[in-house]
Write a protein that holds these residues in place. Structure first.
Motif, PDB file in Angstrom:
ATOM      1  N   TYR A 180       0.841  -1.202   0.000  1.00 42.37           N
ATOM      2  CA  TYR A 180       0.000   0.000   0.000  1.00 42.37           C
ATOM      3  C   TYR A 180       0.872   1.246   0.000  1.00 42.37           C
ATOM      4  O   TYR A 180       1.831   1.338   0.794  1.00 42.37           O
ATOM      5  CB  TYR A 180      -0.857  -0.031   1.271  1.00 42.37           C
ATOM      6  CG  TYR A 180      -1.999   0.954   1.311  1.00 42.37           C
ATOM      7  CD1 TYR A 180      -3.025   0.911   0.371  1.00 42.37           C
ATOM      8  CD2 TYR A 180      -2.076   1.924   2.311  1.00 42.37           C
ATOM      9  CE1 TYR A 180      -4.087   1.807   0.422  1.00 42.37           C
ATOM     10  CE2 TYR A 180      -3.140   2.815   2.378  1.00 42.37           C
ATOM     11  CZ  TYR A 180      -4.135   2.745   1.428  1.00 42.37           C
ATOM     12  OH  TYR A 180      -5.179   3.618   1.483  1.00 42.37           O
ATOM     13  N   SER A 202       2.313   2.839   3.297  1.00 39.53           N
ATOM     14  CA  SER A 202       2.099   1.937   4.435  1.00 39.53           C
ATOM     15  C   SER A 202       3.218   2.109   5.465  1.00 39.53           C
ATOM     16  O   SER A 202       4.393   2.210   5.110  1.00 39.53           O
ATOM     17  CB  SER A 202       2.070   0.485   3.948  1.00 39.53           C
ATOM     18  OG  SER A 202       2.282  -0.359   5.063  1.00 39.53           O
ATOM     19  N   ASP A 229       3.857  -0.130   7.772  1.00 37.49           N
ATOM     20  CA  ASP A 229       4.143  -1.453   8.318  1.00 37.49           C
ATOM     21  C   ASP A 229       5.617  -1.571   8.716  1.00 37.49           C
ATOM     22  O   ASP A 229       5.941  -1.937   9.841  1.00 37.49           O
ATOM     23  CB  ASP A 229       3.767  -2.497   7.255  1.00 37.49           C
ATOM     24  CG  ASP A 229       3.703  -3.875   7.858  1.00 37.49           C
ATOM     25  OD1 ASP A 229       3.389  -3.958   9.047  1.00 37.49           O
ATOM     26  OD2 ASP A 229       4.005  -4.849   7.148  1.00 37.49           O
ATOM     27  N   ALA A 243      -5.985   5.882   8.578  1.00 39.43           N
ATOM     28  CA  ALA A 243      -5.488   4.558   8.996  1.00 39.43           C
ATOM     29  C   ALA A 243      -5.014   3.640   7.868  1.00 39.43           C
ATOM     30  O   ALA A 243      -4.235   2.727   8.119  1.00 39.43           O
ATOM     31  CB  ALA A 243      -6.560   3.848   9.812  1.00 39.43           C
ATOM     32  N   GLY A 244      -5.475   3.827   6.622  1.00 37.01           N
ATOM     33  CA  GLY A 244      -5.026   2.978   5.510  1.00 37.01           C
ATOM     34  C   GLY A 244      -5.201   1.501   5.820  1.00 37.01           C
ATOM     35  O   GLY A 244      -6.310   1.014   6.059  1.00 37.01           O
ATOM     36  N   GLY A 293      -4.221   0.072   8.459  1.00 37.07           N
ATOM     37  CA  GLY A 293      -4.400  -0.116   9.909  1.00 37.07           C
ATOM     38  C   GLY A 293      -3.115  -0.493  10.629  1.00 37.07           C
ATOM     39  O   GLY A 293      -3.141  -0.841  11.815  1.00 37.07           O
ATOM     40  N   ALA A 294      -1.971  -0.400   9.938  1.00 39.06           N
ATOM     41  CA  ALA A 294      -0.704  -0.895  10.513  1.00 39.06           C
ATOM     42  C   ALA A 294      -0.372  -0.245  11.862  1.00 39.06           C
ATOM     43  O   ALA A 294       0.071  -0.942  12.783  1.00 39.06           O
ATOM     44  CB  ALA A 294       0.445  -0.661   9.533  1.00 39.06           C
ATOM     45  N   TYR A 330     -12.613   0.748   1.352  1.00 45.84           N
ATOM     46  CA  TYR A 330     -11.851  -0.514   1.505  1.00 45.84           C
ATOM     47  C   TYR A 330     -11.025  -0.479   2.788  1.00 45.84           C
ATOM     48  O   TYR A 330     -10.863  -1.481   3.467  1.00 45.84           O
ATOM     49  CB  TYR A 330     -10.929  -0.789   0.289  1.00 45.84           C
ATOM     50  CG  TYR A 330      -9.901   0.282   0.056  1.00 45.84           C
ATOM     51  CD1 TYR A 330     -10.111   1.280  -0.873  1.00 45.84           C
ATOM     52  CD2 TYR A 330      -8.723   0.328   0.801  1.00 45.84           C
ATOM     53  CE1 TYR A 330      -9.191   2.294  -1.065  1.00 45.84           C
ATOM     54  CE2 TYR A 330      -7.798   1.338   0.626  1.00 45.84           C
ATOM     55  CZ  TYR A 330      -8.043   2.318  -0.314  1.00 45.84           C
ATOM     56  OH  TYR A 330      -7.125   3.329  -0.480  1.00 45.84           O
ATOM     57  N   PRO A 335      -1.366  11.475   6.771  1.00 51.08           N
ATOM     58  CA  PRO A 335      -2.120  11.823   5.570  1.00 51.08           C
ATOM     59  C   PRO A 335      -1.307  11.515   4.314  1.00 51.08           C
ATOM     60  O   PRO A 335      -0.095  11.271   4.410  1.00 51.08           O
ATOM     61  CB  PRO A 335      -2.312  13.340   5.720  1.00 51.08           C
ATOM     62  CG  PRO A 335      -1.163  13.789   6.549  1.00 51.08           C
ATOM     63  CD  PRO A 335      -0.842  12.649   7.478  1.00 51.08           C
TER      64      PRO A 335
END
Ligand SMILES: C[S@@+](CC[C@H](N)C(=O)[O-])C[C@H]1O[C@@H](n2cnc3c(N)ncnc32)[C@H](O)[C@@H]1O
Length: 334
Positions: A3, A6, A8, A35-36, A38-39, A59, A210
């Motif tokens: 993503y 991300s 992560d 949050a994208g 959610g990482a 999504y 953001p």
């Protein structure tokens, strides 16, 4: 999921910097406002009093309803088994995004497009018949989104598809479960514009991530919204785009103003902003805005970002990037 933006790989750095400033999290409400995947919310989920997760894209809402919102055991095994063994059907995804239907687009192999349709329709059928509850619904949908993404025939995002089916897109989609962490406390998940939601929530730690450049998530990930919503619309143009949200954080003339508006309205003592050295706002500009609202600090880490090759999802080019974590201890709350 691969993503854009991300965190992560940066979650350890971000978590330890936040904990250095804030200390113990177990009595604190942590909000991941952009949050994208959610990482970052996931990194704090089992240790905080409550997580508030939000993203403007549907999504992402589905992923966060699963990874953050879900926190108690659910029954999943027989549902995943049944979905994974369904016979494919010629539904919306096959008809509009696979080449065998004559759509002129090739985002998925014909087999995977039909399988996505069959799984997506069955999940909705179960939900309407109340055979699954909301928690199971988001768990199954999140599992579908992630596994569909893993077999998508794109270089990395859905702004274009590849002419030839790449290797990973030739593999048959298998529904690996999107497991989430269990914990006692309940969390809150929203699907709103950050600047509007900020007026309705409060907490202790606000994490902001953001978009930092002009690439709109709604167009880059349109197909994930289409699978998640599974609504009926006329796909637009060569790429089959749907109408999408245009975030002001992706617009150079708007971003400083709405960022400041967000800080002003935030009812959180500690605010952390992830932004890198390629962002629409410069490091100094961010610092100047944040300093107006309290005590400011900065943490930095260097990392290798991988730029996707245009034709294949490999042979990435490594680029050195500085990732900033801007820190604000807010003087006055609302
Ligand atoms: C850099 S990504 C966040 C990545 C996330 N931290 C992760 O690790 O997956 C930025 C996110 O902001 C969301 N977004 C953009 N504009 C928004 C807005 N006005 N309100 C809420 N979310 C927004 C995008 O959909 C995207 O998921």
């Amino acid at each position: 999921m691969n993503y854009i933006g991300s965190k992560d790989k940066l979650s350890k750095f971000i978590k330890s910097e936040i904990e250095k400033i804030v200390g113990e999290m177990k009595d604190k409400v942590f909000c991941d406002l952009f949050a994208g995947t959610g990482a970052i919310g996931r990194a704090f989920k089992t240790e905080s009093k409550k997580i508030i997760a939000n993203d403007i894209e549907y999504y992402s809402y589905v992923l966060n309803q699963n990874y953050i919102g879900n926190h108690e055991e659910i029954e999943w095994r027989e549902f995943v088994g049944e979905l994974d063994n369904l016979e494919g059907v010629e539904g919306f995804i096959y008809k509009n995004y696979c080449s065998g239907s004559g759509s002129g687009r090739q985002y998925f192999s014909d087999e995977n497009g039909k399988k996505i349709d069959a799984i997506r329709q069955k999940i909705e059928e179960w939900k309407n018949a109340e055979q699954i509850n909301e928690n199971q619904y988001y768990f199954l949908l999140a599992s579908l989104l992630e596994n569909a993404d893993a077999v998508a025939n794109t270089a990395s995002v859905y702004g274009a598809y590849l002419k030839q089916l790449k290797k990973s897109a030739q593999r048959t989609l298998t529904l690996k479960p999107a497991f989430f962490d269990l914990n006692e406390a309940a969390h809150e998940v929203f699907n709103e514009d950050a600047n509007s939601l900020i007026n309705k929530i409060e907490g202790d730690v606000l994490y902001l991530d953001p978009p930092y450049n002009a690439r709109q998530y709604g167009s880059n990930y349109h197909l994930l919204n289409t699978i998640a919503k599974y609504d009926n619309f006329t796909p637009n143009g060569k790429t089959g785009l749907r109408n999408y949200e245009r975030s002001l954080y992706c617009q150079s003339r708007e971003v400083a103003n709405i960022f400041e508006n967000l800080l002003e309205n935030a009812d959180f003592k500690y605010i952390f902003l992830s932004y890198n050295n390629e962002g629409l706002m410069s490091k100094d500009e961010v610092e100047k805005i944040m300093k107006k609202y309290g005590r400011y600090g900065l943490a930095t880490t260097e990392y290798q970002r991988f730029k996707a090759d245009k034709t294949e999802n490999r042979n990435h080019k490594a680029i050195g990037t500085s990732e900033y974590l801007h820190i604000l201890e807010k003087k006055e709350l609302r």
